[in-house]
Design a protein around this motif. Structure first.
Motif, PDB file in Angstrom:
ATOM      1  N   GLU A   6     -13.991 -36.399 -57.710  1.00  0.00           N
ATOM      2  CA  GLU A   6     -12.568 -36.102 -57.739  1.00  0.00           C
ATOM      3  C   GLU A   6     -11.828 -37.183 -58.520  1.00  0.00           C
ATOM      4  OE1 GLU A   6     -10.178 -34.710 -54.073  1.00  0.00           O
ATOM      5  OE2 GLU A   6     -10.067 -36.895 -54.070  1.00  0.00           O
ATOM      6  N   ARG A   7     -10.920 -36.743 -59.379  1.00  0.00           N
ATOM      7  CA  ARG A   7     -10.067 -37.680 -60.113  1.00  0.00           C
ATOM      8  C   ARG A   7      -8.643 -37.497 -59.624  1.00  0.00           C
ATOM      9  NH1 ARG A   7     -11.784 -37.749 -65.902  1.00  0.00           N
ATOM     10  NH2 ARG A   7     -10.047 -39.189 -66.147  1.00  0.00           N
ATOM     11  N   LYS A   8      -7.909 -38.606 -59.544  1.00  0.00           N
ATOM     12  CA  LYS A   8      -6.551 -38.613 -59.015  1.00  0.00           C
ATOM     13  C   LYS A   8      -5.605 -39.157 -60.077  1.00  0.00           C
ATOM     14  CE  LYS A   8      -6.375 -39.606 -54.774  1.00  0.00           C
ATOM     15  NZ  LYS A   8      -6.035 -39.590 -53.363  1.00  0.00           N
ATOM     16  N   SER A  62     -17.299 -44.603 -47.940  1.00  0.00           N
ATOM     17  CA  SER A  62     -16.230 -45.553 -48.252  1.00  0.00           C
ATOM     18  C   SER A  62     -16.389 -46.213 -49.619  1.00  0.00           C
ATOM     19  CB  SER A  62     -16.134 -46.622 -47.156  1.00  0.00           C
ATOM     20  OG  SER A  62     -17.345 -47.323 -47.047  1.00  0.00           O
ATOM     21  N   THR A  63     -17.296 -45.710 -50.439  1.00  0.00           N
ATOM     22  CA  THR A  63     -17.440 -46.240 -51.789  1.00  0.00           C
ATOM     23  C   THR A  63     -16.188 -45.930 -52.604  1.00  0.00           C
ATOM     24  OG1 THR A  63     -18.588 -44.198 -52.365  1.00  0.00           O
ATOM     25  CG2 THR A  63     -19.958 -46.104 -51.897  1.00  0.00           C
ATOM     26  N   LEU A  64     -15.849 -46.815 -53.516  1.00  0.00           N
ATOM     27  CA  LEU A  64     -14.690 -46.611 -54.372  1.00  0.00           C
ATOM     28  C   LEU A  64     -15.096 -45.824 -55.604  1.00  0.00           C
ATOM     29  CD1 LEU A  64     -13.130 -50.188 -54.229  1.00  0.00           C
ATOM     30  CD2 LEU A  64     -12.513 -48.184 -52.870  1.00  0.00           C
ATOM     31  N   GLY A  65     -14.130 -45.140 -56.196  1.00  0.00           N
ATOM     32  CA  GLY A  65     -14.396 -44.428 -57.435  1.00  0.00           C
ATOM     33  C   GLY A  65     -14.263 -42.933 -57.295  1.00  0.00           C
ATOM     34  N   VAL A  66     -14.692 -42.217 -58.330  1.00  0.00           N
ATOM     35  CA  VAL A  66     -14.481 -40.772 -58.391  1.00  0.00           C
ATOM     36  C   VAL A  66     -15.577 -39.976 -57.697  1.00  0.00           C
ATOM     37  CG1 VAL A  66     -13.135 -40.917 -60.513  1.00  0.00           C
ATOM     38  CG2 VAL A  66     -15.583 -40.515 -60.659  1.00  0.00           C
ATOM     39  N   GLU A  67     -16.728 -40.598 -57.422  1.00  0.00           N
ATOM     40  CA  GLU A  67     -17.843 -39.872 -56.824  1.00  0.00           C
ATOM     41  C   GLU A  67     -18.188 -40.462 -55.466  1.00  0.00           C
ATOM     42  OE1 GLU A  67     -22.380 -38.550 -58.010  1.00  0.00           O
ATOM     43  OE2 GLU A  67     -21.025 -39.280 -59.561  1.00  0.00           O
ATOM     44  N   ARG A  68     -18.055 -39.613 -54.416  1.00  0.00           N
ATOM     45  CA  ARG A  68     -18.326 -40.076 -53.057  1.00  0.00           C
ATOM     46  C   ARG A  68     -19.019 -38.968 -52.263  1.00  0.00           C
ATOM     47  NH1 ARG A  68     -13.049 -42.844 -50.658  1.00  0.00           N
ATOM     48  NH2 ARG A  68     -12.125 -40.795 -50.860  1.00  0.00           N
ATOM     49  N   GLN A  69     -19.756 -39.381 -51.263  1.00  0.00           N
ATOM     50  CA  GLN A  69     -20.366 -38.415 -50.348  1.00  0.00           C
ATOM     51  C   GLN A  69     -19.273 -37.856 -49.448  1.00  0.00           C
ATOM     52  OE1 GLN A  69     -23.760 -37.502 -50.422  1.00  0.00           O
ATOM     53  NE2 GLN A  69     -23.438 -38.595 -52.340  1.00  0.00           N
ATOM     54  N   ASP A 103     -10.598 -23.681 -65.984  1.00  0.00           N
ATOM     55  CA  ASP A 103     -11.628 -23.467 -64.964  1.00  0.00           C
ATOM     56  C   ASP A 103     -11.423 -24.335 -63.724  1.00  0.00           C
ATOM     57  OD1 ASP A 103     -12.933 -21.643 -66.589  1.00  0.00           O
ATOM     58  OD2 ASP A 103     -14.209 -23.178 -67.501  1.00  0.00           O
ATOM     59  N   HIS A 104     -10.314 -25.058 -63.659  1.00  0.00           N
ATOM     60  CA  HIS A 104     -10.090 -25.996 -62.565  1.00  0.00           C
ATOM     61  C   HIS A 104      -8.807 -25.675 -61.808  1.00  0.00           C
ATOM     62  CE1 HIS A 104     -12.785 -28.149 -65.316  1.00  0.00           C
ATOM     63  NE2 HIS A 104     -13.308 -28.609 -64.193  1.00  0.00           N
ATOM     64  N   ASP A 126     -17.467 -31.117 -61.439  1.00  0.00           N
ATOM     65  CA  ASP A 126     -18.901 -31.000 -61.186  1.00  0.00           C
ATOM     66  C   ASP A 126     -19.658 -32.232 -61.670  1.00  0.00           C
ATOM     67  OD1 ASP A 126     -18.756 -28.449 -59.988  1.00  0.00           O
ATOM     68  OD2 ASP A 126     -18.737 -27.488 -61.945  1.00  0.00           O
ATOM     69  N   ALA A 127     -19.040 -33.014 -62.555  1.00  0.00           N
ATOM     70  CA  ALA A 127     -19.636 -34.250 -63.069  1.00  0.00           C
ATOM     71  C   ALA A 127     -18.515 -35.242 -63.357  1.00  0.00           C
ATOM     72  CB  ALA A 127     -20.428 -33.974 -64.346  1.00  0.00           C
TER      73      ALA A 127
END
Length: 170
Positions: A6-8, A62-69, A103-104, A126-127
């Motif tokens: 996710e990007r903010k 709690s990892t920072l950035g655009v990709e998290r579980q 598509d978003h 998706d990436a």
């Protein structure tokens, strides 16, 4: 669910309002204290969210950035409301607006209470490097700034930010 990418973004204008397809009010709180996540003593945040007649538990790394579980589970509404009232130290209140582009779908969160005045757009991908249509109203990417995480808006709301922070400066 598994992984969320996710990007903010900040917004440059209110032009997005003319493109909203639907909106929903949300209240969310955290069952694991924000200080535990931001201090690095917790590997995840656990959130309860209520919107209309639905409620969910959400577990996010709690990892920072655009990709998290991320994992999300429906819970009974009465349970969600009880958790918000009895187990959370504070809540974030917002209206989430949905705007489709290509598509978003952008989710635009308009915050209230101590976070009144903060409006951010999120897009799920998706990436991490996936291309997407950037509307003219989409501003600076603030995905890397933890102060914009809903979790952190409880402990240090938008109303407490400096002018530089409000403009998105690091």
């Amino acid at each position: 669910m598994g992984t969320e990418i996710e990007r903010k973004f900040l917004l440059t204008s209110d032009a997005w309002r003319a493109e909203v397809s639907r909106s929903r009010r949300m209240v969310q709180g955290y069952l694991i204290a924000a200080s535990a996540v931001t201090s690095g003593t917790s590997k995840s945040s656990v959130r309860v969210r209520v919107s209309g007649d639905e409620a969910w538990l959400n577990i996010k790394s709690s990892t920072l950035g655009v990709e998290r579980q991320e994992y999300e589970y429906a819970v009974p509404l009465a349970d969600g409301e009880a958790m918000l009232a009895q187990l959370c130290d504070g809540v974030v209140e917002k209206i989430r607006h949905y705007v489709a582009r290509g598509d978003h779908e952008f989710e635009i969160d308009e915050f209230f209470g101590a976070n009144d005045g903060l409006v951010v757009a999120e897009v799920e991908l998706d990436a991490a490097d996936e291309a997407f249509e950037r509307p003219a109203w989409l501003g600076r990417d603030v995905s890397h700034l933890p102060r914009y995480y809903n979790l952190n808006l409880i402990g240090r709301p938008f109303s407490a930010w400096t002018a530089a922070e409000r403009e998105g400066s690091d």
